[in-house]
Design an enzyme around this catalytic site. Structure first.
Site, PDB file in Angstrom:
ATOM      1  N   ASP A  81      13.790 -79.261 -74.570  1.00 49.50           N
ATOM      2  CA  ASP A  81      12.876 -80.938 -74.457  1.00 49.50           C
ATOM      3  C   ASP A  81      12.206 -81.378 -72.828  1.00 49.50           C
ATOM      4  OD1 ASP A  81      12.218 -83.619 -76.407  1.00 49.50           O
ATOM      5  OD2 ASP A  81      11.739 -83.512 -73.895  1.00 49.50           O
ATOM      6  N   ASP A 110       9.435 -76.376 -72.056  1.00 44.40           N
ATOM      7  CA  ASP A 110       8.156 -77.089 -72.149  1.00 44.40           C
ATOM      8  C   ASP A 110       7.141 -76.239 -72.252  1.00 44.40           C
ATOM      9  OD1 ASP A 110       5.527 -77.792 -71.196  1.00 44.40           O
ATOM     10  OD2 ASP A 110       5.621 -77.686 -69.260  1.00 44.40           O
ATOM     11  N   VAL A 111       7.093 -76.345 -74.062  1.00 38.57           N
ATOM     12  CA  VAL A 111       6.454 -75.523 -75.168  1.00 38.57           C
ATOM     13  C   VAL A 111       5.041 -74.825 -74.987  1.00 38.57           C
ATOM     14  CG1 VAL A 111       8.205 -76.622 -77.248  1.00 38.57           C
ATOM     15  CG2 VAL A 111       5.635 -77.238 -76.124  1.00 38.57           C
ATOM     16  N   ASN A 171       8.532 -79.272 -82.325  1.00 37.67           N
ATOM     17  CA  ASN A 171       8.749 -79.780 -83.289  1.00 37.67           C
ATOM     18  C   ASN A 171       7.959 -80.968 -81.773  1.00 37.67           C
ATOM     19  OD1 ASN A 171       9.381 -83.488 -83.896  1.00 37.67           O
ATOM     20  ND2 ASN A 171      10.280 -82.953 -82.504  1.00 37.67           N
ATOM     21  N   TYR A 205      -6.158 -83.833 -80.495  1.00 39.67           N
ATOM     22  CA  TYR A 205      -5.415 -83.814 -81.740  1.00 39.67           C
ATOM     23  C   TYR A 205      -5.507 -83.316 -82.976  1.00 39.67           C
ATOM     24  CZ  TYR A 205      -0.104 -85.128 -83.339  1.00 39.67           C
ATOM     25  OH  TYR A 205       0.732 -85.622 -84.076  1.00 39.67           O
ATOM     26  N   LYS A 264      -3.247 -80.286 -84.491  1.00 42.53           N
ATOM     27  CA  LYS A 264      -2.597 -80.045 -85.706  1.00 42.53           C
ATOM     28  C   LYS A 264      -3.566 -78.888 -86.757  1.00 42.53           C
ATOM     29  CE  LYS A 264       0.891 -82.052 -84.150  1.00 42.53           C
ATOM     30  NZ  LYS A 264       2.388 -81.543 -84.045  1.00 42.53           N
ATOM     31  N   THR A 287       7.731 -93.927 -84.528  1.00 47.06           N
ATOM     32  CA  THR A 287       8.269 -92.618 -83.679  1.00 47.06           C
ATOM     33  C   THR A 287       8.030 -93.430 -81.790  1.00 47.06           C
ATOM     34  OG1 THR A 287       7.044 -91.267 -83.725  1.00 47.06           O
ATOM     35  CG2 THR A 287       8.733 -91.072 -84.936  1.00 47.06           C
TER      36      THR A 287
END
Length: 261
Positions: free
Chosen positions: A42, A68-69, A95, A161, A165, A196
């Site tokens: 993360d 950091d993806v 994720n 977004y 996705k 969340t």
């Protein structure tokens, strides 16, 4: 420890990005309680460290590292950590992601569109690019990518977004086909709005309380409520189950009935 072989992850090495909070943290706890060895990444290293300490205190074998993806080197390094310290990579959950501010498509600027692309789309691509070779060489493994209901249909006010996705599902299906002959499964999970921090932390319109805004979001779902984190994690565990050996290339809606319309 679960005695049910469908939910027994004893000894499996599981990598999770975006593990410091939300679905990532909840899934880490569930997999750890079922015997998995965890490799967690993360960008929030302080929260990640607290989670890792908690898990270690419960007897879970856990490694944690900044990831950091949006940087391929970070995704590669997390896979290398699993291989070097655990000797394997059995499970990978891509994720990590970010939510955009709510605005119309024509009001969405290039910077926000690029942010969604760099984190939500490229983060999954980079993960797959380095996870797949390890699993294909072992001729076993399972990857779960976190998409969204916004990846299965139109998503008013969050166009950037939705675009990212949708791309996650395209990557998932393509990877599943390419990896199927090696005994590697790749699926995606597509939750509706879930309680969340990504959802509870959304800036609400002026004069609208968080509770009122959540009720508004829930109004589009036949169950008329948002998903609890535990409900989505239960579906994630199912898709990761060692017993689910003939399911790959799927994008599972966890949506309180929304996709039934």
């Amino acid at each position: 420890m679960s005695a049910d072989p469908m939910l027994n992850f004893e000894g499996k090495v599981a990598l999770i990005t975006g593990a410091a909070s939300g679905l990532g943290a909840a899934l880490a706890r569930e997999l750890g309680s079922r015997g998995a060895r965890l490799v967690l990444g993360d960008i929030n290293t302080s929260a990640l460290g607290r989670l890792a300490d908690d898990l270690a205190g419960e007897g879970v074998q856990v490694l944690a590292q900044h990831c950091d993806v949006s940087r391929e080197s970070d995704c590669e390094s997390l896979v290398a950590l699993a291989r070097e310290r655990c000797g394997a990579l059995d499970i990978a959950v891509n994720n990590a992601g970010v939510a955009p501010p709510m605005m119309s498509l024509e009001d969405t600027g290039e910077a926000e569109f690029d942010r969604q692309y760099h984190i939500n789309q490229r983060g999954v691509f980079f993960g797959l690019r380095h996870q797949l070779p390890v699993m294909k060489a072992a001729r076993a493994g399972v990857i779960l990518n976190v998409s969204s209901m916004a990846g299965l249909g139109g998503a008013p006010k969050i166009a950037s977004y939705a675009a990212a996705k949708h791309a996650v599902i395209g990557l998932t299906k393509t990877a599943a086909i390419e990896a199927a002959g090696y005994g590697v499964r790749v699926n995606a999970i597509c939750p509706f709005f879930t309680l969340t921090p990504m959802v509870t932390g959304i800036d609400t319109p002026a004069g609208v309380s968080a509770e009122e805004f959540q009720a508004f979001l829930a109004s589009g779902c036949p169950m008329k409520r948002l998903a609890d984190t535990s409900e989505v994690v239960a579906a994630m565990l199912m898709l990761l189950s060692p017993a689910l050996t003939y399911v790959t290339g799927q994008a599972l809606a966890v949506d309180g009935g929304l996709s039934a319309y």
